[in-house]
Scaffold this active site. Sequence first.
Site, PDB file in Angstrom:
ATOM      1  N   SER A  95       0.873  -1.178   0.000  1.00 16.09           N
ATOM      2  CA  SER A  95       0.000   0.000   0.000  1.00 16.09           C
ATOM      3  C   SER A  95       0.906   1.223   0.000  1.00 16.09           C
ATOM      4  CB  SER A  95      -0.923   0.003   1.225  1.00 16.09           C
ATOM      5  OG  SER A  95      -0.165   0.132   2.425  1.00 16.09           O
ATOM      6  N   LEU A 109      -3.011   1.528   7.115  1.00 17.58           N
ATOM      7  CA  LEU A 109      -3.452   2.640   6.281  1.00 17.58           C
ATOM      8  C   LEU A 109      -2.887   2.579   4.871  1.00 17.58           C
ATOM      9  CD1 LEU A 109      -3.175   5.648   8.769  1.00 17.58           C
ATOM     10  CD2 LEU A 109      -5.191   4.268   8.205  1.00 17.58           C
ATOM     11  N   HIS A 120       3.677  -5.002   2.670  1.00 14.53           N
ATOM     12  CA  HIS A 120       3.188  -5.606   3.907  1.00 14.53           C
ATOM     13  C   HIS A 120       3.631  -7.060   4.058  1.00 14.53           C
ATOM     14  CE1 HIS A 120       0.342  -2.395   5.094  1.00 14.53           C
ATOM     15  NE2 HIS A 120       0.256  -2.183   3.798  1.00 14.53           N
ATOM     16  N   LEU A 122       5.170 -10.745   1.818  1.00 15.16           N
ATOM     17  CA  LEU A 122       5.567 -11.600   0.696  1.00 15.16           C
ATOM     18  C   LEU A 122       5.528 -13.026   1.232  1.00 15.16           C
ATOM     19  CD1 LEU A 122       7.057 -12.265  -2.078  1.00 15.16           C
ATOM     20  CD2 LEU A 122       9.169 -11.967  -0.794  1.00 15.16           C
ATOM     21  N   TYR A 166      16.490  -9.963   1.766  1.00 20.62           N
ATOM     22  CA  TYR A 166      16.059  -8.723   1.130  1.00 20.62           C
ATOM     23  C   TYR A 166      17.241  -7.915   0.604  1.00 20.62           C
ATOM     24  CZ  TYR A 166      11.288  -9.660   2.540  1.00 20.62           C
ATOM     25  OH  TYR A 166      10.044 -10.240   2.675  1.00 20.62           O
TER      26      TYR A 166
END
Length: 205
Positions: A95, A109, A120, A122, A166
């Site tokens: 988002s 939000l 948010h 994976l 990551y």
Amino acid sequence: MSALSALPFLKPVHLRPPRSSPGGQRRHTLPASEFRCLSPEDAVSVFEIEREAFISVSGDCPLHLDEIRHFLNLCPELSLGWFEEGRLVAFVIGSLWDQERLSQAALSLHKAQGSAVHIHVLAVHRTVRQQGKGSILMWRFLQHLRCLPFARRALLMCQPFLVPFYQKCGFEALGPCQVTVGDLAFVEMQHLVRGHAFMRRNSGC
């Protein structure tokens, strides 16, 4: 990886030739592999994969079913699912966020005027883990973000043991995240989204 990178980001990717019936007529079959943005109708499949992936590790899910539906209604373009023969096998959901760093409010939000994409979650289905699907999906998602003119950065929070994964995907650690969930602490990571105009000219976006 090179074969995937040569294909349009969100168009179906056919990895097998179409099957033919004994009479020589082509049968209608689902694509062997397809990447597309998710819809609210995918929410239950998403949650089933997420629940299995996270409950055993942390005891909770980053997004609950109603939150998944919430984000897939508000910003489906900030999601990507990997489907094999019509079955969801991996996904990412994001988002928009409008601040430099993530805060507790970022968990629920969607800031429509923001320029940072908060990733948010994976997750990969348990039957296809350890095949590199998570890194491939993240790579494709980041390429997809380059087609969105408002996206400037990708942000995520992860537990320390996931930082090397990551980093291999191109993220850099920003330090401890302000967000906590129960007694869990997180590292915040960032990936700069570059080359918007070039990618739009050369990728069909």
